[in-house]
Design a protein around this motif. Structure first.
Motif, PDB file in Angstrom:
ATOM      1  N   ILE A 155     -69.180 -30.098 -82.818  1.00  0.00           N
ATOM      2  CA  ILE A 155     -68.909 -30.485 -84.209  1.00  0.00           C
ATOM      3  C   ILE A 155     -67.398 -30.349 -84.413  1.00  0.00           C
ATOM      4  CG2 ILE A 155     -69.557 -30.144 -86.615  1.00  0.00           C
ATOM      5  CD1 ILE A 155     -72.044 -28.658 -85.737  1.00  0.00           C
ATOM      6  N   PRO A 156     -66.680 -31.478 -84.379  1.00  0.00           N
ATOM      7  CA  PRO A 156     -65.214 -31.381 -84.406  1.00  0.00           C
ATOM      8  C   PRO A 156     -64.654 -31.191 -85.818  1.00  0.00           C
ATOM      9  CG  PRO A 156     -65.979 -33.488 -83.477  1.00  0.00           C
ATOM     10  CD  PRO A 156     -67.125 -32.863 -84.193  1.00  0.00           C
ATOM     11  N   PHE A 157     -63.525 -30.502 -85.873  1.00  0.00           N
ATOM     12  CA  PHE A 157     -62.744 -30.482 -87.119  1.00  0.00           C
ATOM     13  C   PHE A 157     -61.268 -30.560 -86.758  1.00  0.00           C
ATOM     14  CE2 PHE A 157     -61.311 -26.011 -87.056  1.00  0.00           C
ATOM     15  CZ  PHE A 157     -62.243 -25.427 -86.198  1.00  0.00           C
ATOM     16  N   TYR A 158     -60.518 -31.248 -87.631  1.00  0.00           N
ATOM     17  CA  TYR A 158     -59.099 -31.486 -87.347  1.00  0.00           C
ATOM     18  C   TYR A 158     -58.261 -31.138 -88.566  1.00  0.00           C
ATOM     19  CZ  TYR A 158     -61.824 -34.923 -84.639  1.00  0.00           C
ATOM     20  OH  TYR A 158     -62.773 -35.540 -83.885  1.00  0.00           O
ATOM     21  N   THR A 159     -57.032 -30.667 -88.321  1.00  0.00           N
ATOM     22  CA  THR A 159     -56.062 -30.583 -89.419  1.00  0.00           C
ATOM     23  C   THR A 159     -54.941 -31.559 -89.095  1.00  0.00           C
ATOM     24  OG1 THR A 159     -54.668 -28.819 -88.484  1.00  0.00           O
ATOM     25  CG2 THR A 159     -56.588 -28.139 -89.798  1.00  0.00           C
ATOM     26  N   PHE A 160     -54.378 -32.153 -90.116  1.00  0.00           N
ATOM     27  CA  PHE A 160     -53.356 -33.180 -89.911  1.00  0.00           C
ATOM     28  C   PHE A 160     -52.359 -33.181 -91.063  1.00  0.00           C
ATOM     29  CE2 PHE A 160     -54.633 -37.155 -92.410  1.00  0.00           C
ATOM     30  CZ  PHE A 160     -55.445 -36.460 -93.298  1.00  0.00           C
ATOM     31  N   GLY A 161     -51.297 -33.998 -90.888  1.00  0.00           N
ATOM     32  CA  GLY A 161     -50.257 -34.020 -91.906  1.00  0.00           C
ATOM     33  C   GLY A 161     -50.401 -35.170 -92.879  1.00  0.00           C
TER      34      GLY A 161
END
Ligand SMILES: Cc1cc2nc3c(=O)[nH]c(=O)nc-3n(C[C@H](O)[C@H](O)[C@H](O)COP(=O)(O)O)c2cc1C
Length: 209
Positions: A155-161
């Motif tokens: 179950i992926p999670f990402y942080t981004f700008g």
């Protein structure tokens, strides 16, 4: 007279703030319980839940944003957590130089070395990554390529700008992890806990319970 009016106004404002704080914390406790209580109606409505499966949060974080989100998930689910560690070169403080380095490595197909993370005991892996040049970060790519995900759910999670395509990132996870069952991911800009917890609980209800 004016003093009295000011006192009444201050009392009303304080009461309002107190009421809001209490309702908010109740909301949080209730939502956390939703995650802990499998008998909740949302859970019962689903045919299959990942809730009972051995779960771990695994993440890579260079600047701390993904780590912060990973820790909130760990706290909500009361599960294990592990960090992917990688090249010292990524500790580069000059962001422009770091971005250039990553760009070169992506173009050349470079896969960095990472620490060994034993996933054999887990069936569900919440996998966290920062977005790098619109891609999953290279240490997470390395982790995916170097492990076997047979019969495991990611179950992926990402942080981004601010610039990323969730579907493209999920496709990368699917491509690198081969046999894994990859669930709908969570993409967020880290800007503090307040709104994040609400979004996270909503997403966890969809993918995990
Ligand atoms: C090398 C590099 C490349 C990045 N590329 C992107 C990008 O393509 N799109 C974006 O929205 N943010 C990008 N960012 C911002 C990070 O995704 C964002 O700050 C993230 O929350 C960092 O997570 P971390 O603190 O866990 O390392 C980039 C940051 C770095 C260091």
């Amino acid at each position: 007279m004016i003093k009295k009016i000011i006192c009444v106004l201050l009392f009303i404002i304080s009461a309002f703030i107190l009421f809001t704080a209490i309702s908010d914390s109740n909301w949080y406790i209730n939502k956390t319980n939703v995650l802990k209580n499998k008998k909740d109606t949302i859970t019962c409505a689903k045919t299959e839940s990942l809730y009972d499966k051995k779960t771990v949060v695994i993440y890579y974080s260079n600047g701390g944003n993904t780590k912060a989100v990973a820790n909130v998930i760990k706290q909500l689910l009361q599960c294990d957590i592990a960090e992917i560690k990688s090249d010292e070169a990524y500790k580069q403080k000059n962001i422009l130089k770091l971005k250039n380095l990553v760009q070169e490595q992506i173009q050349s197909g470079y896969i960095p070395k990472t620490n060994k993370t034993d996933i054999s005991n887990y069936e569900v892996i919440f996998l966290g990554s920062p977005v790098w040049k619109s891609h999953v970060s290279l240490p997470v790519k390395s982790f995916l390529i170097n492990n076997n995900f047979n019969n495991k759910t990611i179950i992926p999670f990402y942080t981004f700008g601010g610039k990323a395509n969730k579907k493209q990132l999920d496709n990368e996870i699917k491509e690198y992890s081969k046999n894994a069952n990859v669930m709908n991911s969570f993409l967020t800009v880290w800007n503090g806990l307040a709104f994040l917890e609400y979004q996270l609980v909503k997403w966890l209800n969809e993918v995990y319970l």
